[in-house]
Design a protein around this motif. Structure first.
Motif, PDB file in Angstrom:
ATOM      1  N   ASN A  83      -8.237   2.532 -13.551  1.00 23.66           N
ATOM      2  CA  ASN A  83      -8.720   2.002 -14.843  1.00 23.66           C
ATOM      3  C   ASN A  83      -7.943   0.393 -14.905  1.00 23.66           C
ATOM      4  OD1 ASN A  83      -9.864   4.387 -15.447  1.00 23.66           O
ATOM      5  ND2 ASN A  83      -8.360   5.084 -16.715  1.00 23.66           N
ATOM      6  N   VAL A  84      -7.083   0.419 -14.548  1.00 26.37           N
ATOM      7  CA  VAL A  84      -6.228  -1.009 -14.408  1.00 26.37           C
ATOM      8  C   VAL A  84      -6.602  -2.023 -13.354  1.00 26.37           C
ATOM      9  CG1 VAL A  84      -4.188  -2.326 -14.457  1.00 26.37           C
ATOM     10  CG2 VAL A  84      -4.164  -0.168 -15.762  1.00 26.37           C
ATOM     11  N   SER A  85      -6.692  -1.499 -12.260  1.00 29.23           N
ATOM     12  CA  SER A  85      -6.953  -2.297 -11.185  1.00 29.23           C
ATOM     13  C   SER A  85      -8.511  -2.267 -10.429  1.00 29.23           C
ATOM     14  CB  SER A  85      -5.925  -2.026  -9.909  1.00 29.23           C
ATOM     15  OG  SER A  85      -6.331  -0.999  -9.104  1.00 29.23           O
ATOM     16  N   GLY A  86      -9.041  -1.325 -10.739  1.00 27.23           N
ATOM     17  CA  GLY A  86     -10.618  -1.146 -10.337  1.00 27.23           C
ATOM     18  C   GLY A  86     -10.359  -0.506  -8.692  1.00 27.23           C
ATOM     19  N   LYS A  87      -9.172  -0.442  -8.229  1.00 27.26           N
ATOM     20  CA  LYS A  87      -8.717   0.169  -7.028  1.00 27.26           C
ATOM     21  C   LYS A  87      -8.071   1.332  -6.942  1.00 27.26           C
ATOM     22  CE  LYS A  87      -8.294  -3.902  -3.769  1.00 27.26           C
ATOM     23  NZ  LYS A  87      -7.407  -4.471  -2.985  1.00 27.26           N
ATOM     24  N   THR A  88      -8.052   2.336  -6.249  1.00 23.27           N
ATOM     25  CA  THR A  88      -7.092   3.293  -6.256  1.00 23.27           C
ATOM     26  C   THR A  88      -5.660   2.946  -5.917  1.00 23.27           C
ATOM     27  OG1 THR A  88      -7.327   3.947  -3.880  1.00 23.27           O
ATOM     28  CG2 THR A  88      -8.926   4.957  -5.355  1.00 23.27           C
ATOM     29  N   LEU A  89      -4.584   3.741  -6.108  1.00 19.33           N
ATOM     30  CA  LEU A  89      -3.230   3.356  -5.811  1.00 19.33           C
ATOM     31  C   LEU A  89      -2.996   3.289  -4.290  1.00 19.33           C
ATOM     32  CD1 LEU A  89      -0.491   2.267  -6.624  1.00 19.33           C
ATOM     33  CD2 LEU A  89       0.190   4.838  -7.068  1.00 19.33           C
ATOM     34  N   ARG A 111      -0.082  12.139 -11.205  1.00 21.07           N
ATOM     35  CA  ARG A 111      -1.490  12.365 -11.424  1.00 21.07           C
ATOM     36  C   ARG A 111      -2.315  11.503 -12.503  1.00 21.07           C
ATOM     37  NH1 ARG A 111      -1.052  18.421 -10.450  1.00 21.07           N
ATOM     38  NH2 ARG A 111      -0.843  18.445  -8.353  1.00 21.07           N
ATOM     39  N   GLN A 112      -1.601  11.551 -13.472  1.00 18.86           N
ATOM     40  CA  GLN A 112      -2.369  10.835 -14.735  1.00 18.86           C
ATOM     41  C   GLN A 112      -2.001   9.325 -14.198  1.00 18.86           C
ATOM     42  OE1 GLN A 112      -3.946  12.047 -17.054  1.00 18.86           O
ATOM     43  NE2 GLN A 112      -4.627  10.071 -17.784  1.00 18.86           N
ATOM     44  N   THR A 113      -0.804   8.860 -13.886  1.00 19.35           N
ATOM     45  CA  THR A 113      -0.580   7.409 -13.544  1.00 19.35           C
ATOM     46  C   THR A 113      -1.800   6.997 -12.436  1.00 19.35           C
ATOM     47  OG1 THR A 113       1.771   7.784 -13.774  1.00 19.35           O
ATOM     48  CG2 THR A 113       1.054   5.759 -12.680  1.00 19.35           C
ATOM     49  N   LEU A 114      -2.195   7.771 -11.562  1.00 17.86           N
ATOM     50  CA  LEU A 114      -3.119   7.527 -10.271  1.00 17.86           C
ATOM     51  C   LEU A 114      -4.550   7.169 -11.156  1.00 17.86           C
ATOM     52  CD1 LEU A 114      -2.748  10.049  -7.536  1.00 17.86           C
ATOM     53  CD2 LEU A 114      -1.687   7.688  -7.914  1.00 17.86           C
ATOM     54  N   TYR A 141       0.460  -2.405 -10.893  1.00 16.43           N
ATOM     55  CA  TYR A 141      -0.309  -3.390 -10.552  1.00 16.43           C
ATOM     56  C   TYR A 141       0.312  -4.786 -10.522  1.00 16.43           C
ATOM     57  CZ  TYR A 141      -4.665  -6.253 -11.441  1.00 16.43           C
ATOM     58  OH  TYR A 141      -5.551  -7.215 -11.193  1.00 16.43           O
ATOM     59  N   SER A 142       1.387  -5.032 -11.544  1.00 16.93           N
ATOM     60  CA  SER A 142       2.006  -6.314 -11.516  1.00 16.93           C
ATOM     61  C   SER A 142       2.858  -6.447 -10.565  1.00 16.93           C
ATOM     62  CB  SER A 142       2.776  -6.452 -12.876  1.00 16.93           C
ATOM     63  OG  SER A 142       2.036  -6.151 -13.966  1.00 16.93           O
ATOM     64  N   GLU A 150      -1.965   0.585   0.785  1.00 19.88           N
ATOM     65  CA  GLU A 150      -2.379   0.320   1.930  1.00 19.88           C
ATOM     66  C   GLU A 150      -2.733  -1.283   2.161  1.00 19.88           C
ATOM     67  OE1 GLU A 150      -4.488   4.712   3.406  1.00 19.88           O
ATOM     68  OE2 GLU A 150      -5.765   3.116   2.650  1.00 19.88           O
ATOM     69  N   GLY A 151      -3.173  -1.735   1.312  1.00 16.05           N
ATOM     70  CA  GLY A 151      -3.258  -3.362   1.383  1.00 16.05           C
ATOM     71  C   GLY A 151      -2.147  -4.287   1.237  1.00 16.05           C
ATOM     72  N   GLU A 152      -1.247  -3.720   0.566  1.00 12.67           N
ATOM     73  CA  GLU A 152       0.145  -4.453   0.264  1.00 12.67           C
ATOM     74  C   GLU A 152       1.271  -4.195   1.035  1.00 12.67           C
ATOM     75  OE1 GLU A 152       0.377  -6.554  -2.484  1.00 12.67           O
ATOM     76  OE2 GLU A 152      -1.876  -6.672  -2.727  1.00 12.67           O
ATOM     77  N   MET A 153       1.129  -3.155   1.771  1.00 13.41           N
ATOM     78  CA  MET A 153       2.538  -2.742   2.329  1.00 13.41           C
ATOM     79  C   MET A 153       2.176  -2.262   4.063  1.00 13.41           C
ATOM     80  SD  MET A 153       4.206  -0.241  -0.406  1.00 13.41           S
ATOM     81  CE  MET A 153       4.428  -0.868  -2.002  1.00 13.41           C
ATOM     82  N   SER A 154       3.046  -2.259   4.526  1.00  9.35           N
ATOM     83  CA  SER A 154       3.097  -1.720   6.199  1.00  9.35           C
ATOM     84  C   SER A 154       3.891  -0.880   6.756  1.00  9.35           C
ATOM     85  CB  SER A 154       2.731  -3.110   7.071  1.00  9.35           C
ATOM     86  OG  SER A 154       4.002  -3.728   6.918  1.00  9.35           O
ATOM     87  N   GLY A 155       3.817  -0.244   7.885  1.00  6.82           N
ATOM     88  CA  GLY A 155       5.080   0.457   8.404  1.00  6.82           C
ATOM     89  C   GLY A 155       5.294   1.925   7.845  1.00  6.82           C
ATOM     90  N   GLU A 156       6.468   2.084   7.971  1.00  7.86           N
ATOM     91  CA  GLU A 156       6.824   3.620   7.470  1.00  7.86           C
ATOM     92  C   GLU A 156       6.846   3.718   5.822  1.00  7.86           C
ATOM     93  OE1 GLU A 156       8.727   1.632   9.464  1.00  7.86           O
ATOM     94  OE2 GLU A 156       9.268   2.790  11.108  1.00  7.86           O
ATOM     95  N   LEU A 157       6.995   2.524   5.333  1.00  6.71           N
ATOM     96  CA  LEU A 157       7.245   2.552   3.626  1.00  6.71           C
ATOM     97  C   LEU A 157       5.790   2.795   3.363  1.00  6.71           C
ATOM     98  CD1 LEU A 157       8.584   2.446   1.163  1.00  6.71           C
ATOM     99  CD2 LEU A 157       7.996  -0.052   1.002  1.00  6.71           C
ATOM    100  N   GLU A 158       4.790   2.231   3.948  1.00  8.16           N
ATOM    101  CA  GLU A 158       3.286   2.639   3.617  1.00  8.16           C
ATOM    102  C   GLU A 158       2.929   3.935   3.679  1.00  8.16           C
ATOM    103  OE1 GLU A 158      -1.275   1.832   5.348  1.00  8.16           O
ATOM    104  OE2 GLU A 158       0.404   0.290   5.783  1.00  8.16           O
TER     105      GLU A 158
END
Length: 323
Positions: free
Chosen positions: A218-224, A210-213, A183-184, A229-237
Motif C-alpha cells: 500500500n505504501v510503496s506500490g511494490k511488494t517488499l 504478513r500484515q507488514t507485507l 520504505y524510508s 531484490e531491487g535494493e540489495m544483492s548477494g547473500e543478504l538479498e
C-alpha cells in the motif's frame, strides 16, 4: 522432541501395529542376503515415522551388534545411501549435520544456511543449536560468526538465535509504521539502510510480518520482495527474500526450492533430500499442492522424469501421491 517435526500435512505417518523388532530383522535380512533388497529398505524406512525409525535403529543394534547407519553405508551408495541415512537420523540432528556440512571446508554453502534458518521455527532452531553443541561442544552462533560476515552475518545470526517474536495478535498500526520504516530505509532514499530490514524481518512475528507485507504494498506500490531484490544483492538479498517467502507461505517456498533443484542441467540431490526428508512429516502434502499450482505438473511427475533407480523409487515413496 520429535513432535517439533510433526504436522498434520505430512506424507509419512506413523505405522499402526508397528513392531520395531520385526522391522529390524527384515532390514537385517535385506542387508545380509545376497544382493541388498532395496525394495524392503525403501518400504520399511519410508513407511514408518522418524520416531518409529529410532526404535528400529535401537532394535537393529540389539539384534546385530552393529548400527543400522553403518550397515546402510556399507551396503548402499551414492544418493540412495544419503537419503536412507537421512531418514534414520533424528530431525534436529539431520538439520544440524546439514548446517555443519554447510560451514565446514572451503567456501560456506550459504544457500543451505539460508534455507534452514529462514524456514525453521524457534523451537526447531533451538533443537538444532542443542544438537550442534552436543556434537561439537561449540556454540553454533560462534561457529557461524567465524564463517560469515557483514550484514548477511548480522541477519543470519539473529535468525540462528531462534528468538523470533511469537506474538499471534496483529497490530495493524505497527505494521503500517514498519512498512513506512522499510520504505524510508530502501526505496525512498539514496542507498539502503539494511539494518532496518534486518531488524524488522528477522525479529518480527510471522502474523505481524504478513500484515507488514500488505501495508508495504500500500505504501510503496511494490511488494517488499521486489524492493529487496531491487535494493540489495548477494547473500543478504537471498536471505531476506527467503524470509519474506517463508512469511507468505513456507510450502510455496519449498515447492520453489524443489523446482530449482530439479530444473535445467542436473539435479541438486542435497537440496532435494533435505526438503523431502525434513518436510515429509510436516507439510509435504501442502508443498505438493503448491508445486502443482506453480508449475502445472505434479511433484511426483517431476521426480519420475528426473530421478531413476532405487533413489528415484525412494523419493517417489516419500512423495506419495500425484496430486
Amino acid at each position: 522432541m520429535a513432535s517439533l517435526w510433526n504436522g498434520e500435512r505430512g506424507t509419512i505417518k506413523p505405522k499402526a501395529s508397528f513392531d520395531a523388532e520385526e522391522d529390524a530383522l527384515a532390514l537385517k535380512d535385506a542387508i545380509e542376503g545376497i544382493g541388498t533388497k532395496e525394495k524392503i529398505l525403501i518400504d520399511i524406512l519410508t513407511g514408518r515415522s522418524n520416531a518409529q525409525r529410532q526404535l528400529i535403529c535401537k532394535a537393529y543394534e540389539e539384534a546385530t551388534g552393529r548400527t543400522l547407519q553403518k550397515d546402510l553405508k556399507g551396503d548402499t551408495s551414492g544418493d540412495f545411501e544419503d537419503v536412507l541415512v537421512a531418514l534414520i537420523t533424528p530431525p534436529a540432528d539431520y538439520d544440524c549435520h546439514e548446517v555443519m556440512q554447510a560451514i565446514k571446508g572451503a567456501g560456506t554453502k550459504d544457500s543451505t544456511l539460508i534455507e534452514i534458518f529462514a524456514s525453521r521455527s524457534n523451537q526447531q532452531i533451538k533443537a538444532i543449536r542443542d544438537s550442534f553443541f552436543k556434537e561439537t561442544e561449540k556454540q553454533l552462533s560462534d561457529e557461524l560468526e567465524d564463517e560469515v560476515s557483514g550484514d548477511f552475518s548480522k541477519a543470519l545470526l539473529l535468525l540462528a538465535e531462534g528468538n523470533r517474536d511469537e506474538e499471534t495478535t496483529v497490530d495493524t498500526e505497527k505494521a503500517r509504521e514498519d512498512a513506512k520504516t522499510l520504505y524510508s530505509a530502501g526505496e525512498k532514499k539514496w542507498g539502503t539502510d539494511e539494518s532496518k530490514f534486518i531488524d524488522i524481518l528477522c525479529k518480527g512475528s510471522i502474523p505481524q510480518l504478513r500484515q507488514t507485507l500488505v501495508e508495504y504494498k500500500n505504501v510503496s506500490g511494490k511488494t517488499l520482495q521486489q524492493s529487496i531484490e531491487g535494493e540489495m544483492s548477494g547473500e543478504l538479498e537471498e536471505l531476506l527474500v527467503a524470509v519474506v517467502k517463508c512469511v507468505k507461505s513456507i510450502p510455496a517456498y519449498f515447492a520453489e526450492r524443489l523446482h530449482e533443484s530439479m530444473k535445467g542441467g542436473g539435479t541438486d540431490e542435497s537440496i532435494l533430500n533435505r526438503i523431502m526428508v525434513s518436510r515429509s512429516e510436516i507439510d509435504l502434502l501442502d508443498i505438493r499442492a503448491e508445486f502443482k499450482k506453480l508449475y502445472e505438473h505434479s511433484l511426483l511427475s517431476a521426480i519420475e522424469s528426473d530421478l531413476s533407480g532405487e533413489y528415484g523409487d525412494c523419493m517417489k515413496a516419500i512423495c506419495g501421491g500425484d496430486d
